[in-house]
Structure formats: structure tokens, C-alpha cells
Enzyme design. Structure first.
Site, PDB file in Angstrom:
ATOM      1  N   PHE A   1      40.029  41.741  39.616  1.00 39.51           N
ATOM      2  CA  PHE A   1      40.840  42.397  40.628  1.00 39.51           C
ATOM      3  C   PHE A   1      40.434  41.821  41.980  1.00 39.51           C
ATOM      4  CE2 PHE A   1      41.903  45.957  43.478  1.00 39.51           C
ATOM      5  CZ  PHE A   1      43.228  46.163  43.104  1.00 39.51           C
TER       6      PHE A   1
ATOM      7  N   ASP B   1      32.210  45.950  36.007  1.00 44.96           N
ATOM      8  CA  ASP B   1      33.260  46.812  36.548  1.00 44.96           C
ATOM      9  C   ASP B   1      33.975  47.450  35.361  1.00 44.96           C
ATOM     10  OD1 ASP B   1      35.718  47.827  37.501  1.00 44.96           O
ATOM     11  OD2 ASP B   1      35.774  46.396  39.149  1.00 44.96           O
TER      12      ASP B   1
ATOM     13  N   TYR C   1      40.048  57.548  38.725  1.00 47.18           N
ATOM     14  CA  TYR C   1      41.429  58.026  38.826  1.00 47.18           C
ATOM     15  C   TYR C   1      42.350  57.418  37.780  1.00 47.18           C
ATOM     16  CZ  TYR C   1      41.339  53.886  41.913  1.00 47.18           C
ATOM     17  OH  TYR C   1      41.105  52.641  42.448  1.00 47.18           O
ATOM     18  N   LYS C   2      41.826  56.580  36.893  1.00 43.69           N
ATOM     19  CA  LYS C   2      42.646  56.010  35.830  1.00 43.69           C
ATOM     20  C   LYS C   2      42.487  56.860  34.562  1.00 43.69           C
ATOM     21  CE  LYS C   2      41.999  51.362  37.800  1.00 43.69           C
ATOM     22  NZ  LYS C   2      43.244  51.299  38.578  1.00 43.69           N
TER      23      LYS C   2
ATOM     24  N   ARG D   1      53.387  46.049  32.796  1.00 38.82           N
ATOM     25  CA  ARG D   1      52.106  46.565  32.325  1.00 38.82           C
ATOM     26  C   ARG D   1      52.281  48.007  31.862  1.00 38.82           C
ATOM     27  NH1 ARG D   1      46.601  47.122  35.798  1.00 38.82           N
ATOM     28  NH2 ARG D   1      47.878  48.777  36.698  1.00 38.82           N
TER      29      ARG D   1
END
Length: 411
Positions: free
Chosen positions: A135, A204, A229-230, A378
Site C-alpha cells: 500500500f 503489516d 476498521y476492515k 475488488r
């Protein structure tokens, strides 16, 4: 009703995690006929709202803040929230208690971990390896950390890392699951290779925590970070976390020392003395509203084994790929997520030339995924609340949208 739709209903009826779905405030499809409902396949960007969180947040705002006010630092447990919530996350990533502290953003924690890793590595090591497919922010932070520590930065794919390791390598920053493709990287073997070279590993976990087993303690990971938050459903902008392996904690030298990580935070000493254990990963005053919303959200994990989550994740993604093959016009999409289970996270990424427009039309029809520039559709599969009927409908609607775009008959 099609054969696949009937099969989806049967799989939902047999689902070990079916009861967990009721813990969420969702409007998702419960059977093949409920075409007006939303199929939410974007939990790899923002997890769904656990049903009890609004009431808990209201209590925090109205009673803890509104009535108790400053007394809540002690009486409501605000002061100990970062490590207490860290201990709730720990079993979801395969860690024992006392090694995770919650707070700050993922980016800030990447910076703390990476600079701390270089300092742990010691003299004579002046090179940082970073996942070239990471990312973007991780890459930006790695570049800044390299400049700050006087290190050279080498972007590489995870597959290139073992051959690149050497006596100069101080730290290696890798993603457990690639955010674009959903590729799952081999954390055990890469961590072992990093250790064999005498370097420090930083992982990560943003796209793996809450979706599959991680095994931080089992595999000897040094440092790790992740968002909440995922798949952990902590809410938009929920605080991230930092893992520091127990035997490294006394040597972990954070580049962001703050009063909250001081051994005597209320002593207000001009000299910094780090707190013992993972607490030295704290910096400033915690974001209590978001922190306690996250704590409430984590309650949906009670009684949920991560192994069962992984088993359902693989079943959902397998079924989605089967349905895509059946419903989508031939040659219209290309799957860029590995087919092998050991190389797949909990998302499917499909390459499609007009992906941005296709995703807009999918969302209009109640199938919510997301688009990644320039050409990737996605779809995230959160096993706690995504069912097989959701999957069948999503693939069916995708096939309809693509068929219409190509001007062919809609099945």
C-alpha cells in the site's frame, strides 16, 4: 431458482458461523429471492457495523463523558484501554496478552515499528527492504524512516526478499496480504529468512487480521502493525495497533516517545524513561471515543475460532470464482488473485478493462465492492456476515452487468 442458488442456500444452512451474522446491523441478502437487499463485499475496506456498538457509544458519550467526565479515566477504564483492547485483538493474530497496544493510525505505527526495528538491528546494518507492491503509504513511511536512520531503501517483491537479505539488512517491511490482488504471502518462511540474516521483521496485517490465522508468536514475528476498521469492524478511522514481541520489548526504542509511554506519565519529568512492556508503544492521549467503539465491536468475536473463519473464507472465495466462471461472459474478466488456498487472502480481485464503470453499476444494483485503479474490481469476503447466497447473487449480478455492457443477452 438455479442449481447454484439452491446450493448456496444449502451451504448457508450448514454454515458454522451463520449465527454470528445476527450480531451485525446489516441489510444483506438472506435468500435468493431477496434481490432488493444489499450484498456487502467491501469489508476489506470498511467492516460492517456490529449491532450493539451504537448503544455502547451512546453510553460512552452520554454517561462516561457527559456525566462522569474526567472521572472516567479511572472509573470507566479509559486509561488502560490501549493495552486492554490490545489483549482482545491478540488471539485474533496469534499473540499472547501483553504484546499489543492500540492507538494512533496504521501509518504512525508503521513508522514506530520500522524505525524501532532499525534500532533493534544495531550497528553496521544500514539497509531497509520494503515490499514494492505495498500500500503506497507503507512505502512513503519506509522512505522517511530510511532517511531518518541513514539507511538505504530497497523496494522488492516479497518473492525477491530472501535472495536480497544480507549483512547490511536492518529491517524488512512486508504485507501479509496484498491489498490489490489478495495474494497471501508466506509469513512463516519469510520471517525465518529475515531472522537467518540477522534482520528484524515488520509485518503489516491490515488485510489478514480477522480473516485468517496469523500466528505472530508461533512464527517469531518481531514487530507487526494493523488497522481495525476492515475485518475487525472497528468503524471508520478506528485506531490501529502495534505488536512488539515480548522478548524485544525492553529494547524497543520508539521514535515517538510521549507522556503516555513514560514510566511515570504523571511525573511530568523532562527526562524520558520508557514504560515497561508494550506500553512503550503508546504516544499521546488515546482517542477514547473510537477506542471504545472498537472495544465494543470486538465483542462479535466471542466464541468465534479464527480457523473456522478461514475455512469459510476459502469456501466463499472458491464458490465466488465458480459462480463467476458460470455467469460472466468468457474472457470478460481475469482473476488476479491466486487460486491456491495457501496464497489467497479473503478477497478476490478481477481485472476488467472498464472496472470503474462496472463497479458503479454493481453498486447501483446492490452489490457493493470497490475499484482499484486502473482496472481492478475488488471483492472482500468477511466470513462473519457474508453468506453463500450473497456470493451467488454478487456473481450473478456481475455477469448481468458485464453482459449488458457487451450488448449480449442477459441470462
Amino acid at each position: 431458482m438455479s442449481e447454484r442458488a439452491l446450493r448456496a442456500e444449502k451451504l448457508d444452512a450448514e454454515d458454522e458461523l451463520a449465527g454470528v451474522r445476527e450480531r451485525f446491523a446489516l441489510d444483506t441478502v438472506s435468500d435468493h429471492a431477496a434481490d432488493a437487499a444489499v450484498v456487502y463485499l467491501d469489508g476489506n475496506s470498511l467492516g460492517a457495523l456490529p449491532a450493539h456498538v451504537p448503544g455502547r457509544v451512546q453510553d460512552v458519550v452520554r454517561r462516561q463523558w457527559g456525566e462522569l467526565r474526567i472521572r472516567s479515566w479511572d472509573e470507566s477504564g479509559w486509561w488502560t484501554a490501549p493495552e486492554r483492547i490490545g489483549d482482545r485483538i491478540a488471539p485474533l493474530v496469534g499473540a499472547a496478552a501483553g504484546q499489543i497496544v492500540v492507538g494512533d493510525s496504521t501509518s504512525v505505527n508503521v513508522f514506530k515499528a520500522l524505525v524501532g526495528a532499525v534500532r533493534l538491528a544495531g550497528e553496521g546494518r544500514d539497509e531497509i527492504l520494503v515490499d514494492a507492491t505495498t500500500f503506497p503509504t507503507d512505502g512513503y513511511i519506509a522512505g522517511s524512516a530510511a532517511r531518518l536512520t541513514g539507511c538505504t531503501l530497497r523496494p522488492l517483491t516479497p518473492a525477491e526478499v530472501p535472495a536480497a537479505l544480507g549483512d547490511r539488512t536492518a529491517a524488512v517491511l512486508l504485507n501479509h496480504v496484498d491489498y490489490r490482488t489478495g495474494r497471501l504471502h508466506d509469513l512463516p518462511s519469510l520471517t525465518a529468512a529475515i531472522h537467518a540474516a540477522g534482520a528484524v521483521s515488520v509485518w503489516d496485517l491490515c488485510h489478514s487480521a480477522g480473516a485468517l490465522p496469523v500466528g505472530l508468536d508461533e512464527h517469531g514475528v518481531d514487530l507487526a502493525v494493523g488497522c481495525t476498521y476492515k475485518y475487525l469492524n472497528g468503524g471508520p478511522g478506528a485506531p490501529a495497533y502495534l505488536y512488539v514481541r515480548r522478548d524485544l520489548q525492553d529494547r524497543f526504542d520508539s521514535p515517538l516517545p510521549g507522556w503516555n509511554s513514560h514510566a511515570e506519565p504523571f511525573g511530568m519529568s523532562p527526562a524520558y524513561e520508557p514504560a515497561p512492556g508494550a506500553l512503550r508503544g503508546r504516544v499521546g492521549t488515546p482517542d477514547i471515543l473510537s477506542m471504545l467503539a472498537l472495544e465494543a465491536a470486538l465483542e462479535v468475536w466471542e466464541g468465534v475460532p479464527v480457523a473456522a473463519v478461514r475455512a469459510k473464507s476459502l469456501a466463499l472465495t472458491d464458490f465466488f470464482l465458480e459462480c463467476v466462471e458460470a455467469y460472466v461472459p468468457a474472457g470478460r474478466v481475469e482473476c488476479v488473485t491466486p487460486s491456491a488456498h495457501e496464497e489467497r487472502g479473503s478477497q478476490i480481485a478481477l481485472r476488467c478493462s472498464d472496472a470503474g464503470d462496472v463497479m458503479k453499476r454493481l453498486i447501483e444494483r446492490g452489490v457493493v465492492g470497490d475499484f482499484r485503479h486502473p482496472d481492478v474490481l475488488r471483492f472482500g469476503f468477511t466470513p462473519l456476515y457474508v453468506g453463500f447466497a450473497d456470493v451467488e447473487r454478487a456473481a450473478r449480478v456481475l455477469g448481468e452487468v458485464l453482459a449488458e455492457a457487451a450488448g449480449t443477452a442477459v441470462f
